[in-house]
Design an enzyme around this catalytic site. Structure first.
Site, PDB file in Angstrom:
ATOM      1  N   HIS A 127     -13.116  -0.739  -8.454  1.00 44.65           N
ATOM      2  CA  HIS A 127     -12.589  -0.423  -9.810  1.00 44.65           C
ATOM      3  C   HIS A 127     -11.686   0.820  -9.775  1.00 44.65           C
ATOM      4  O   HIS A 127     -11.575   1.520 -10.779  1.00 44.65           O
ATOM      5  CB  HIS A 127     -13.712  -0.198 -10.836  1.00 44.65           C
ATOM      6  CG  HIS A 127     -14.781  -1.236 -10.805  1.00 44.65           C
ATOM      7  ND1 HIS A 127     -14.745  -2.364 -11.592  1.00 44.65           N
ATOM      8  CD2 HIS A 127     -15.911  -1.336 -10.056  1.00 44.65           C
ATOM      9  CE1 HIS A 127     -15.812  -3.109 -11.350  1.00 44.65           C
ATOM     10  NE2 HIS A 127     -16.533  -2.508 -10.411  1.00 44.65           N
ATOM     11  N   SER A 160      15.530  11.528  -6.089  1.00 47.43           N
ATOM     12  CA  SER A 160      15.915  11.214  -7.459  1.00 47.43           C
ATOM     13  C   SER A 160      17.294  11.803  -7.733  1.00 47.43           C
ATOM     14  O   SER A 160      17.690  12.787  -7.109  1.00 47.43           O
ATOM     15  CB  SER A 160      14.876  11.816  -8.401  1.00 47.43           C
ATOM     16  OG  SER A 160      15.459  12.171  -9.628  1.00 47.43           O
ATOM     17  N   LYS A 190      11.683  15.206  -6.057  1.00 52.57           N
ATOM     18  CA  LYS A 190      11.112  13.863  -5.900  1.00 52.57           C
ATOM     19  C   LYS A 190      11.279  13.274  -4.492  1.00 52.57           C
ATOM     20  O   LYS A 190      12.282  13.487  -3.836  1.00 52.57           O
ATOM     21  CB  LYS A 190      11.746  12.886  -6.904  1.00 52.57           C
ATOM     22  CG  LYS A 190      11.324  13.101  -8.333  1.00 52.57           C
ATOM     23  CD  LYS A 190       9.849  12.898  -8.605  1.00 52.57           C
ATOM     24  CE  LYS A 190       9.424  11.447  -8.660  1.00 52.57           C
ATOM     25  NZ  LYS A 190      10.054  10.675  -9.732  1.00 52.57           N
ATOM     26  N   GLU A 194       7.715   0.009  -3.350  1.00 55.00           N
ATOM     27  CA  GLU A 194       7.883  -0.532  -4.708  1.00 55.00           C
ATOM     28  C   GLU A 194       8.724  -1.806  -4.688  1.00 55.00           C
ATOM     29  O   GLU A 194       8.433  -2.768  -5.405  1.00 55.00           O
ATOM     30  CB  GLU A 194       8.555   0.502  -5.608  1.00 55.00           C
ATOM     31  CG  GLU A 194       7.653   1.694  -5.911  1.00 55.00           C
ATOM     32  CD  GLU A 194       8.435   2.814  -6.584  1.00 55.00           C
ATOM     33  OE1 GLU A 194       8.742   2.688  -7.762  1.00 55.00           O
ATOM     34  OE2 GLU A 194       8.760   3.812  -5.906  1.00 55.00           O
TER      35      GLU A 194
END
Ligand code: ARG
Length: 460
Positions: free
Chosen positions: A156, A277, A283, A290
């Site tokens: 979980h 970024s 970043k 992704e």
């Protein structure tokens, strides 16, 4: 361009309809398979005395030259052609004259295209298998380095029990080994030659289908000509296997993304597999993972497209089937790209053992072991479970951990607690004790690693 089938028509095909009908801009990928299939077919026609040896030789020479010229770029595809099969046949006739027109004896584009896709996908499937093997090597290398790296295992997405990082990685290795098995299995089933099924009913010529099949490396021939031209089960099977491989890559990607977040910091991806970024200078984004997660949707879409194309098609060939190629090509190309980026990304990622261990120290992930401690001293598991629940509650309220609670405090809950409880709940000990087959102990991990090594390098 005059159509080969123009004979029975009194008007040319409308230009837009012609473009709509044409498939050469995507089936041109199969030019090699088409040529190799045609060479085997011409050889067989000569063996069976359907064409002469001279014609056979001229056809084969012409086809080999066409292949060489397409390879070198000196023969560009004619995108006005209807498809790759028509293009090559027309080019052959242009080069060797009327002899070229004999090639299509005892063959139809229906069995020709069925053959080409099988040949093409057999190569694609084998490439995908070797890319999965490379990923398995990357997983294996990381696992070897992290046999004793403790981190929290999750259920979980809540910290659950301490595990070794190698154990977690080996779980993925198991999935990818099954993926290879599924692809191999699909290839085995599809490795039968449909050539000679002709349009749908077979042919009146005395052909030798088995000879063509042998030349092209098939294990045999399809036994029903209608099935031979209209079966695309093999596309569905391969695409399902690819979709499942993507599922596994996507789950792995999700974890890599989580692990490389500031919240986890379990891993750091190599600079060469991350991006920055345009506005936030700090970043470092896990774009590759992704994208793999995102591209999974495409591969599922390809599978659903293929299934939907087939649903409701009457036997035998229908032009709907031309739509199979873009779906299956996209599916295999996407999987290949994802695998080739994913393997080095895993290989080069830095594992932050300190962060993993620190996370394992929070969240009471040794609570099960504390309950088992009481069970081993005679308590029934349910009572021990309840007692430990209360102890955890006290720790949370008093901002303590199971390791920092004193023995007298433990004894308030149960007199069976002794000094040895601390060794029992030591995180390393907790993981190391999970000696059941397939558990997270180092001994069990060694068994898993041997299994993976045997799969990769064994005498199979
Ligand atoms: N381009 C067609 C396809 O990809 C080849 C087969 C055409 N057959 C036909 N009967 N029109 O399916």
């Amino acid at each position: 361009m005059d159509k080969m089938w123009a004979g029975r028509f009194s008007k040319a095909l409308d230009k837009e309809a012609d473009d709509f009908n044409s498939s050469i801009h995507f089936d041109c990928k199969m030019y090699k398979q088409d040529i190799h299939g045609s060479i085997a077919h011409a050889e067989m026609l000569a063996e069976c005395n359907i064409i002469s040896m001279d014609d056979r030789n001229a056809i084969i020479k012409g086809l080999m030259e066409i292949e060489r010229d397409i390879d070198s770029g000196s023969l560009p595809f004619d995108f006005d052609a209807e498809d790759i099969h028509m293009f090559i046949e027309a080019e052959l006739t242009k080069r060797i004259g009327d002899v070229g027109k004999r090639l299509h004896t005892a063959r139809s584009r229906n069995d020709q295209v069925a053959l080409d896709i099988r040949l093409y996908m057999r190569d694609e499937a084998n490439e995908i298998i070797s890319l999965i093997r490379k990923l398995l090597c990357a997983i294996l290398n990381q696992a070897e380095k992290n046999k004793e790296t403790i981190l929290p295992g999750y259920t979980h997405l809540q910290r659950a029990q301490p595990i070794m990082f190698a154990h977690h990685l080996c779980a993925y290795a198991m999935m990818f080994m099954r993926d290879i098995g599924r692809i191999e299995d699909a290839v085995k089933r599809m490795n039968l030659s449909p050539l000679g099924s002709c349009a749908l009913a077979g042919t009146t010529y005395e052909t030798d289908r088995k000879s063509v099949a042998r030349k092209l490396g098939f294990d045999g021939i399809t036994l029903n000509s209608i099935d031979g031209v209209s079966d695309r089960d093999f596309c569905v099977e391969l695409m399902s296997a690819f979709a499942l491989t993507m599922t596994h890559l996507s789950r792995f990607s999700e974890e890599v993304i989580l692990w490389s977040s500031w919240e986890f910091k379990f891993v750091e991806l190599d600079d060469s597999y991350t991006t920055g970024s345009s506005i936030m200078p700090q970043k470092k984004n896990p774009d590759m993972a992704e994208l793999v997660r995102g591209k999974t949707g495409r591969v599922y879409g390809d599978l659903v497209a293929m299934l939907t194309i087939l649903k409701g098609l009457p036997l035998a060939y229908n032009k709907d089937m031309q739509e199979d190629k873009e779906a299956i090509f996209d599916s295999s190309e996407t999987v290949k790209k994802c695998l080739s980026i994913f393997a080095p990304m895993i290989e080069t990622m830095t594992v932050r053992k300190d962060k993993m261990y620190a996370a394992a120290g929070e969240g009471f992930i040794n609570a099960t072991d504390l309950a088992d401690y009481l069970v081993k001293k005679g308590q029934p598991f349910r009572s021990a479970y309840k007692t430990v629940g209360q102890i955890v509650g006290k720790c949370i309220a008093e901002k303590k951990t199971l390791e920092t609670l004193s023995l007298p405090e433990y004894k308030e809950f149960d007199n069976l607690f002794e000094e040895d409880l601390y060794a029992e709940i030591d995180l390393r000990n907790c993981a190391e004790k999970r000696i059941s087959a397939g558990g997270t102990s180092v001994a069990s991990i060694e068994v898993q690693l041997d299994y993976i090594k045997d799969f990769l390098y064994g005498s199979k």
